[in-house]
Design a protein around this motif. Structure first.
Motif, PDB file in Angstrom:
ATOM      1  N   GLY A 253      60.989  74.949 -38.450  1.00  0.00           N
ATOM      2  CA  GLY A 253      60.166  76.017 -37.923  1.00  0.00           C
ATOM      3  C   GLY A 253      59.784  77.035 -38.991  1.00  0.00           C
ATOM      4  O   GLY A 253      60.442  77.159 -40.019  1.00  0.00           O
ATOM      5  N   TYR A 254      58.716  77.794 -38.733  1.00  0.00           N
ATOM      6  CA  TYR A 254      58.234  78.830 -39.650  1.00  0.00           C
ATOM      7  C   TYR A 254      57.985  78.268 -41.046  1.00  0.00           C
ATOM      8  O   TYR A 254      58.309  78.913 -42.044  1.00  0.00           O
ATOM      9  CB  TYR A 254      59.229  79.997 -39.716  1.00  0.00           C
ATOM     10  N   TYR A 256      59.431  76.071 -42.921  1.00  0.00           N
ATOM     11  CA  TYR A 256      60.574  75.912 -43.820  1.00  0.00           C
ATOM     12  C   TYR A 256      60.764  74.408 -44.042  1.00  0.00           C
ATOM     13  O   TYR A 256      60.980  73.664 -43.088  1.00  0.00           O
ATOM     14  CB  TYR A 256      61.811  76.534 -43.174  1.00  0.00           C
ATOM     15  N   ARG A 284      59.646  77.685 -48.504  1.00  0.00           N
ATOM     16  CA  ARG A 284      59.047  78.481 -47.428  1.00  0.00           C
ATOM     17  C   ARG A 284      57.583  78.663 -47.806  1.00  0.00           C
ATOM     18  O   ARG A 284      57.284  79.297 -48.819  1.00  0.00           O
ATOM     19  CB  ARG A 284      59.788  79.814 -47.347  1.00  0.00           C
TER      20      ARG A 284
ATOM     21  N   MET B   1      64.540  77.240 -38.525  1.00  0.00           N
ATOM     22  CA  MET B   1      64.946  78.489 -39.174  1.00  0.00           C
ATOM     23  C   MET B   1      63.770  79.438 -39.241  1.00  0.00           C
ATOM     24  O   MET B   1      62.785  79.169 -39.916  1.00  0.00           O
ATOM     25  CB  MET B   1      65.426  78.171 -40.583  1.00  0.00           C
ATOM     26  N   PHE B   2      63.878  80.559 -38.502  1.00  0.00           N
ATOM     27  CA  PHE B   2      62.730  81.437 -38.467  1.00  0.00           C
ATOM     28  C   PHE B   2      62.913  82.659 -39.372  1.00  0.00           C
ATOM     29  O   PHE B   2      63.968  82.828 -39.984  1.00  0.00           O
ATOM     30  CB  PHE B   2      62.362  81.840 -37.044  1.00  0.00           C
TER      31      PHE B   2
END
Lengths: 454, 92
Positions: A253-254, A256, A284, B1-2
């Motif tokens: 998520g995000y 990564y 990231r 993982m935010f």
């Protein structure tokens, strides 16, 4: 090394540097730039392993990370040995030692092969149902079951290698260094974005870098030469970081993402000393561009798992990139135009093509016309009904398809061949996209699952 | 993982934070007057929502301050971050 299976003048393989390696104890030779798979094929070895349950002979089928068959054990040092390595992914180095897995006493004569003859008696679930009773016998069964379970051998001593990890932040991450990945990375970096370009191979260019077919041109140049120039140019862009031998493993998520960089697995044991073996990249990214391309699909017919049966695109890469002929008399079986590219590459390199078997009624595309000029026999509207050859394919049997395509008609034709290329169309590699939460949609014009835009 | 935008430090990786569970649970003024059931309800009973959830987070490997987060538990999207004692910027 069999000279007749090599073609000269190949820019990706350094034919002046000969490397020696061992496969199942036998000393063989390859060149710098080879993978273990291409070096084995150049030594006329297709039989690499055995299947898990029935111990059927298994050969090299693809030429990339999608390889399902040619998995080997590397080395026999108790602390450094590496099980289940794809022969298509390991770069050849001086002193490489590889072994076949899941066979005893050896890959050519495997006692476990008896399971194949007994296969009608060993249906799915046989072990679960049979070894349950009587319960007190389990300890006796266990010895044999544990012995036959698993592929390869784990190292028994601690790993002495050094590993590293690294955090990385960027504006744009481009996954895949093929033609689209290179162009995306170039545009992104030129627009002032900090860009990272990853590819799992040792050089950039994907499948385009060896595409020298006349039918594929950009600005009136063959696509491989065109892309070579682009690659030279992008190396000077200042916002762009390029990492090769780095494969992306996870998309969380995000944005990564985790990637594994191989730093010394392509070096000889002497050159590895004191160096970091692998590095885990924790990336990231603000935006991610997935340019992972497609993999070719196989076709389904009786006994389509024999050594010597490969994807047609793999045969093309072995001849155009590694300069290795996968066979001396190659047959192609297809339902689309891609196999004709392979045919042209083989013809250019002087490999004898027995025939092309095509499920379709006909095709009027440019590339098919090009092949017809070369006087290659094409069996339109035919299909393969069976194959022969235990340790390597030797014959195929073909028949004509009925008008509605549901059955076969006419007489069986038997053709002698030592390598069969199959092509069932292409499947986009959407793995990372779905892992990131993306949904797929079936696209009926080319029969693939493709990304669905929300 | 935010990534969580800490109201004191800015955007940081989730690994720097620890979750403190559901937010806006009011402690009863007179715990002694509650029945065991009511006290247990305050101590243990938490909503486990699929969707928008109001949570407390602690920047445990950073400024070590507590704050509130509005997060969609189905896709980890964070809709708002606000300090302790502040009113939620979105409707509860």
């Amino acid at each position: 090394m069999s000279k007749e299976l090599r073609i000269n003048s190949n820019k990706f393989i350094d034919q002046t540097t000969r490397l020696s390696f061992k496969f199942n104890g036998e000393k063989l030779y390859g060149y710098k730039g080879d993978t273990l798979a291409s070096a084995l094929l150049a030594n006329n070895i297709h039989l690499v392993g055995r299947s898990f349950k029935y111990h059927r002979p298994r050969g090299i089928m693809t030429c990339g990370s999608e390889e399902p068959n040619a998995i080997v054990q590397i080395g026999n040092d108790p602390s450094l040995t590496d099980p289940n390595v794809r022969a298509t992914e390991i770069e050849l180095y001086e002193g490489l030692e590889a072994f076949s897995q899941n066979c005893w006493p050896n890959v050519k004569f495997d006692i476990g092969g008896i399971n194949n003859l007994l296969s009608p008696l060993l249906p799915a679930g046989f072990y679960y149902k049979t070894f349950m009773w009587p319960a007190s016998f389990w300890e006796k069964y266990e010895f044999f079951i544990r012995h036959s379970a698993g592929l390869g051998k784990s190292p028994t001593k601690p790993d002495p290698d050094i590993y590293d990890h690294k955090y990385y932040h960027c504006d744009v991450l481009v996954v895949g260094g093929g033609i689209s990945g290179i162009m995306a990375a170039k545009l992104s970096a030129e627009n002032n974005n900090e860009t990272l370009l990853l590819d799992d191979k040792n050089i950039l260019g994907g499948a385009t870098i060896y595409q020298n077919n006349d039918c594929f041109q950009i600005d009136s140049t063959h696509t491989n030469y065109w892309l070579e120039k682009e690659i030279k140019n992008i190396k000077n862009i200042k916002n762009l970081t390029i990492k090769t031998r780095t494969s992306l493993a996870a998309y969380h998520g995000y944005n990564y993402l985790l990637a594994k960089e191989n730093l010394t697995d392509h070096l000889s044991p002497d050159e590895r000393k004191g160096k970091i073996r692998q590095r885990l990249w924790k990336i990231r990214a603000k935006k991610v561009i997935i340019a992972t391309g497609s993999i070719e699909r196989p076709l389904i017919f009786n006994n389509n798992d024999r050594p010597g049966i490969m994807l047609s695109s793999a045969i093309k890469k072995f001849i155009d990139f590694y300069g290795v002929k996968a066979g001396k008399e190659i047959t192609l079986f297809t339902n689309n135009d891609s196999a004709y590219e392979t045919a042209i590459s083989l013809k250019k390199s002087g490999v004898n093509i027995v025939s092309i078997i095509d499920i379709r009624d006909k095709s009027s595309s440019k590339i098919v016309k090009e092949v017809e000029k070369h006087n290659i026999k094409i069996y339109w509207k035919h299909t393969i009904v069976n194959t022969e050859g235990y340790r390597r394919i030797s014959f195929i049997e073909i028949m004509q398809l009925s008008d509605d395509g549901s059955g076969v008609i006419g007489k069986k034709i038997k053709l002698k061949t030592d390598c069969l290329g199959i092509s069932g169309g292409w499947t986009p590699m959407v793995h990372l996209f779905t892992q990131s939460g993306g949904k797929l949609k079936f696209r009926s014009d080319d029969n693939v699952f493709f990304t669905r835009q929300e | 993982m935010f990534i969580i935008n800490c109201p004191y430090c800015g955007e940081r990786d989730q690994t720097e934070f620890s979750s403190g569970g559901e937010a806006h649970i009011v402690r009863p003024k007179q715990p002694t007057e509650l029945s065991d059931d009511e006290w247990a309800k305050f101590l243990f009973m938490r909503k486990n929502i699929k969707g928008i959830q109001f949570e407390r987070w602690n920047h445990s490997h950073g400024c070590r301050k507590w704050f509130n987060v509005v997060r969609d538990t189905s896709n980890d999207k964070i809709h708002a971050v606000y300090k302790m004692g502040e009113k939620p910027p979105v409707n509860k």
